[in-house]
Design a protein around this motif. Sequence first.
Motif, PDB file in Angstrom:
ATOM      1  N   CYS A  72       0.883  -1.158   0.000  1.00 32.48           N
ATOM      2  CA  CYS A  72       0.000   0.000   0.000  1.00 32.48           C
ATOM      3  C   CYS A  72       0.927   1.215   0.000  1.00 32.48           C
ATOM      4  O   CYS A  72       1.908   1.243   0.748  1.00 32.48           O
ATOM      5  CB  CYS A  72      -0.870  -0.016   1.247  1.00 32.48           C
ATOM      6  SG  CYS A  72      -1.915   1.434   1.444  1.00 32.48           S
ATOM      7  N   ILE A  73       0.654   2.182  -0.842  1.00 27.80           N
ATOM      8  CA  ILE A  73       1.483   3.366  -0.973  1.00 27.80           C
ATOM      9  C   ILE A  73       0.671   4.568  -0.496  1.00 27.80           C
ATOM     10  O   ILE A  73      -0.492   4.720  -0.860  1.00 27.80           O
ATOM     11  CB  ILE A  73       1.935   3.577  -2.435  1.00 27.80           C
ATOM     12  CG1 ILE A  73       2.717   2.348  -2.943  1.00 27.80           C
ATOM     13  CG2 ILE A  73       2.792   4.824  -2.568  1.00 27.80           C
ATOM     14  CD1 ILE A  73       1.886   1.335  -3.630  1.00 27.80           C
ATOM     15  N   SER A  74       1.293   5.406   0.327  1.00 31.91           N
ATOM     16  CA  SER A  74       0.597   6.593   0.832  1.00 31.91           C
ATOM     17  C   SER A  74       1.487   7.828   0.688  1.00 31.91           C
ATOM     18  O   SER A  74       2.708   7.732   0.724  1.00 31.91           O
ATOM     19  CB  SER A  74       0.196   6.397   2.295  1.00 31.91           C
ATOM     20  OG  SER A  74       1.333   6.162   3.108  1.00 31.91           O
ATOM     21  N   ALA A  75       0.843   8.980   0.527  1.00 34.15           N
ATOM     22  CA  ALA A  75       1.555  10.251   0.413  1.00 34.15           C
ATOM     23  C   ALA A  75       0.924  11.240   1.378  1.00 34.15           C
ATOM     24  O   ALA A  75      -0.295  11.402   1.407  1.00 34.15           O
ATOM     25  CB  ALA A  75       1.471  10.782  -1.011  1.00 34.15           C
ATOM     26  N   GLY A  76       1.778  11.884   2.181  1.00 34.63           N
ATOM     27  CA  GLY A  76       1.248  12.743   3.220  1.00 34.63           C
ATOM     28  C   GLY A  76       1.749  14.168   3.187  1.00 34.63           C
ATOM     29  O   GLY A  76       2.686  14.516   2.462  1.00 34.63           O
ATOM     30  N   ALA A  77       1.130  14.974   4.035  1.00 31.57           N
ATOM     31  CA  ALA A  77       1.494  16.381   4.185  1.00 31.57           C
ATOM     32  C   ALA A  77       2.876  16.535   4.803  1.00 31.57           C
ATOM     33  O   ALA A  77       3.446  17.616   4.776  1.00 31.57           O
ATOM     34  CB  ALA A  77       0.452  17.098   5.038  1.00 31.57           C
ATOM     35  N   ASP A  78       3.431  15.456   5.349  1.00 31.30           N
ATOM     36  CA  ASP A  78       4.776  15.497   5.927  1.00 31.30           C
ATOM     37  C   ASP A  78       5.861  15.372   4.858  1.00 31.30           C
ATOM     38  O   ASP A  78       7.023  15.147   5.159  1.00 31.30           O
ATOM     39  CB  ASP A  78       4.940  14.420   6.999  1.00 31.30           C
ATOM     40  CG  ASP A  78       4.706  13.007   6.476  1.00 31.30           C
ATOM     41  OD1 ASP A  78       4.450  12.827   5.275  1.00 31.30           O
ATOM     42  OD2 ASP A  78       4.773  12.072   7.298  1.00 31.30           O
ATOM     43  N   SER A  79       5.450  15.490   3.584  1.00 35.54           N
ATOM     44  CA  SER A  79       6.366  15.445   2.428  1.00 35.54           C
ATOM     45  C   SER A  79       7.013  14.077   2.234  1.00 35.54           C
ATOM     46  O   SER A  79       8.119  13.983   1.716  1.00 35.54           O
ATOM     47  CB  SER A  79       7.451  16.521   2.544  1.00 35.54           C
ATOM     48  OG  SER A  79       6.869  17.805   2.607  1.00 35.54           O
ATOM     49  N   THR A  80       6.326  13.012   2.667  1.00 33.73           N
ATOM     50  CA  THR A  80       6.856  11.672   2.455  1.00 33.73           C
ATOM     51  C   THR A  80       5.865  10.814   1.680  1.00 33.73           C
ATOM     52  O   THR A  80       4.655  11.012   1.751  1.00 33.73           O
ATOM     53  CB  THR A  80       7.169  10.950   3.791  1.00 33.73           C
ATOM     54  OG1 THR A  80       5.948  10.728   4.511  1.00 33.73           O
ATOM     55  CG2 THR A  80       8.142  11.737   4.635  1.00 33.73           C
ATOM     56  N   VAL A  81       6.429   9.888   0.929  1.00 36.24           N
ATOM     57  CA  VAL A  81       5.669   8.809   0.300  1.00 36.24           C
ATOM     58  C   VAL A  81       6.144   7.549   0.998  1.00 36.24           C
ATOM     59  O   VAL A  81       7.349   7.302   1.108  1.00 36.24           O
ATOM     60  CB  VAL A  81       5.936   8.735  -1.219  1.00 36.24           C
ATOM     61  CG1 VAL A  81       5.269   7.509  -1.813  1.00 36.24           C
ATOM     62  CG2 VAL A  81       5.464  10.004  -1.913  1.00 36.24           C
ATOM     63  N   ARG A  82       5.216   6.765   1.486  1.00 37.15           N
ATOM     64  CA  ARG A  82       5.572   5.556   2.232  1.00 37.15           C
ATOM     65  C   ARG A  82       4.989   4.328   1.545  1.00 37.15           C
ATOM     66  O   ARG A  82       3.876   4.369   1.038  1.00 37.15           O
ATOM     67  CB  ARG A  82       5.081   5.642   3.671  1.00 37.15           C
ATOM     68  CG  ARG A  82       5.762   6.789   4.416  1.00 37.15           C
ATOM     69  CD  ARG A  82       5.203   6.971   5.809  1.00 37.15           C
ATOM     70  NE  ARG A  82       5.791   8.151   6.410  1.00 37.15           N
ATOM     71  CZ  ARG A  82       6.700   8.115   7.377  1.00 37.15           C
ATOM     72  NH1 ARG A  82       7.123   6.963   7.856  1.00 37.15           N
ATOM     73  NH2 ARG A  82       7.181   9.251   7.879  1.00 37.15           N
ATOM     74  N   VAL A  83       5.763   3.270   1.553  1.00 41.01           N
ATOM     75  CA  VAL A  83       5.326   1.986   1.010  1.00 41.01           C
ATOM     76  C   VAL A  83       5.169   1.040   2.190  1.00 41.01           C
ATOM     77  O   VAL A  83       6.130   0.767   2.912  1.00 41.01           O
ATOM     78  CB  VAL A  83       6.346   1.432  -0.012  1.00 41.01           C
ATOM     79  CG1 VAL A  83       5.873   0.084  -0.543  1.00 41.01           C
ATOM     80  CG2 VAL A  83       6.564   2.426  -1.150  1.00 41.01           C
ATOM     81  N   TRP A  84       3.954   0.583   2.382  1.00 37.73           N
ATOM     82  CA  TRP A  84       3.618  -0.293   3.515  1.00 37.73           C
ATOM     83  C   TRP A  84       3.548  -1.726   3.017  1.00 37.73           C
ATOM     84  O   TRP A  84       2.848  -2.023   2.057  1.00 37.73           O
ATOM     85  CB  TRP A  84       2.288   0.113   4.122  1.00 37.73           C
ATOM     86  CG  TRP A  84       2.212   1.566   4.488  1.00 37.73           C
ATOM     87  CD1 TRP A  84       1.651   2.571   3.745  1.00 37.73           C
ATOM     88  CD2 TRP A  84       2.707   2.178   5.672  1.00 37.73           C
ATOM     89  NE1 TRP A  84       1.771   3.764   4.409  1.00 37.73           N
ATOM     90  CE2 TRP A  84       2.419   3.560   5.586  1.00 37.73           C
ATOM     91  CE3 TRP A  84       3.379   1.700   6.801  1.00 37.73           C
ATOM     92  CZ2 TRP A  84       2.769   4.457   6.584  1.00 37.73           C
ATOM     93  CZ3 TRP A  84       3.714   2.607   7.796  1.00 37.73           C
ATOM     94  CH2 TRP A  84       3.419   3.952   7.689  1.00 37.73           C
ATOM     95  N   ASP A  85       4.258  -2.622   3.693  1.00 35.17           N
ATOM     96  CA  ASP A  85       4.280  -4.038   3.319  1.00 35.17           C
ATOM     97  C   ASP A  85       3.045  -4.717   3.894  1.00 35.17           C
ATOM     98  O   ASP A  85       2.848  -4.792   5.101  1.00 35.17           O
ATOM     99  CB  ASP A  85       5.544  -4.690   3.878  1.00 35.17           C
ATOM    100  CG  ASP A  85       5.665  -6.156   3.537  1.00 35.17           C
ATOM    101  OD1 ASP A  85       4.833  -6.677   2.767  1.00 35.17           O
ATOM    102  OD2 ASP A  85       6.599  -6.783   4.034  1.00 35.17           O
TER     103      ASP A  85
END
Length: 94
Positions: A72-85
């Motif tokens: 699952c890929i998420s993009a936030g206001a904290d200027s990060t894109v995270r990939v969740w396993d």
Amino acid sequence: DLTTGMADKMLRGTNGAVLACAYSRSGAYICSSCHDGAVNVWDAQVGSIMYTFMGHSGPVYAVAVALDEYSCISAGADSTVRVWDLGGLLRDDP
């Protein structure tokens, strides 16, 4: 429902406003992102949260599920894109 204009289902259980959501390819699960920084994985049939990822330090404005349903890929206001396993959570692998 196209005839009545009413929602077929309503999923509740988040602590913050839901900002985005995406169905898994199989259609059995939904990933949602929230104002409180959470990324939730829902069982679309039952309507309950199966798992919550925390890590963003602010609102999460975008979410997607990889076609293989392992991430699952998420993009936030904290200027990060995270990939969740998802560790196969959304698949019925033997």
